[in-house]
Design a protein around this motif. Structure first.
Motif, PDB file in Angstrom:
ATOM      1  N   PRO A 173      -6.553   5.027  -0.548  1.00 35.32           N
ATOM      2  CA  PRO A 173      -5.081   4.984  -0.444  1.00 35.32           C
ATOM      3  C   PRO A 173      -4.383   5.709  -1.591  1.00 35.32           C
ATOM      4  O   PRO A 173      -3.362   6.373  -1.374  1.00 35.32           O
ATOM      5  CB  PRO A 173      -4.777   3.471  -0.464  1.00 35.32           C
TER       6      PRO A 173
ATOM      7  N   SER B 115      -7.875  -7.308   1.624  1.00 40.61           N
ATOM      8  CA  SER B 115      -8.920  -7.645   0.658  1.00 40.61           C
ATOM      9  C   SER B 115      -9.239  -9.140   0.706  1.00 40.61           C
ATOM     10  O   SER B 115     -10.407  -9.538   0.656  1.00 40.61           O
ATOM     11  CB  SER B 115      -8.478  -7.243  -0.751  1.00 40.61           C
TER      12      SER B 115
ATOM     13  N   THR C 287      -2.659  -4.169   1.988  1.00 42.13           N
ATOM     14  CA  THR C 287      -4.008  -3.965   1.453  1.00 42.13           C
ATOM     15  C   THR C 287      -4.496  -5.194   0.699  1.00 42.13           C
ATOM     16  O   THR C 287      -5.684  -5.521   0.736  1.00 42.13           O
ATOM     17  CB  THR C 287      -4.034  -2.739   0.522  1.00 42.13           C
TER      18      THR C 287
ATOM     19  N   ALA D 288      -6.417   1.950   7.171  1.00 42.98           N
ATOM     20  CA  ALA D 288      -5.640   2.240   5.965  1.00 42.98           C
ATOM     21  C   ALA D 288      -4.628   3.346   6.218  1.00 42.98           C
ATOM     22  O   ALA D 288      -3.485   3.284   5.748  1.00 42.98           O
ATOM     23  CB  ALA D 288      -6.578   2.628   4.820  1.00 42.98           C
TER      24      ALA D 288
END
Length: 217
Positions: free
Chosen positions: A163, A191, A187, A103
């Motif tokens: 994040p 997911s 992101t 991340a």
């Protein structure tokens, strides 16, 4: 009701109301919430939803706690080595740092190099920090106190808000808006990839893995 259903699904949801309670007690302006009838009504609905399961826990001698102790290596007759009280928490922190690395790399690659804006100032930023770092602290403190190998996946909710916390602490909120679209696309894709991985594991299309391994992944 949602918390009650969450208790039926996974005990780790109890970390969330614990952190909410810590946040509420740490700000005097929030104390008035405890005299509101709807709060106690919500608590009653939660207990009513999870009540049958709580009754089962009492009647079975809290069997899940025995499972927890066994998985953490606390069910052994011999006392744990003293170094476990700092080695296991350190290992958990390193694993969570590795989980966060992707991340952070995506954030730097899409938004740019960070610039530290200082510690959380507003109440909202402190709340975000607590929701992000709280699960980590719970796992690390439990591991340090008991010397057991606490499941790192108990703390994985921190990854959802990490994040947002980094954006608040690393990047200014004024001036030219940061190019967040590539980051959010990344992101979102991650997911979806994680959801697909879980589906493949549970459907048997991928080899059976230990829970600790696939949940960390």
């Amino acid at each position: 009701v949602v918390f009650g259903i969450g208790i039926l699904a996974k005990y780790t949801i109890l970390i969330l109301p614990f952190l909410l309670l810590v946040h509420t007690l740490s700000h005097r302006a929030h104390w008035a919430i405890f005299i509101q009838g709807r709060v106690w009504l919500a608590l009653g609905l939660c207990l009513a939803t999870a009540g049958p399961h709580l009754w089962w826990l009492v009647n079975t001698g809290f069997q899940p706690l025995h499972y927890l102790a066994d998985g953490a290596g606390l069910a052994l007759a011999a006392p744990l080595p003293m170094q476990n009280h700092w080695l296991n928490p350190l290992e958990a922190l390193l694993i969570m740092a590795g989980m966060s690395a992707s991340a952070v790399l995506a954030l730097v690659g899409t938004v740019g190099w960070p610039r530290w804006r200082g510690r959380p100032r507003s109440r909202a930023e402190r709340y975000l920090a607590l929701m992000t770092l709280g699960p980590i602290l719970v796992v690390v403190v439990l591991s340090a106190l008991t010397g057991g190998e606490m499941r790192v996946e108990w703390a994985t909710p921190f990854f959802l808000t990490l994040p947002l916390l980094l954006l608040r602490l690393w990047y200014p909120t004024t001036g030219t808006p940061a190019p967040l679209k590539p980051f959010f696309l990344w992101t979102a894709g991650l997911s979806l990839a994680m959801a697909l991985t879980y589906a493949l594991i549970f459907s048997g299309r991928l080899p059976v893995l230990e829970e600790a391994k696939w949940s960390t992944f």
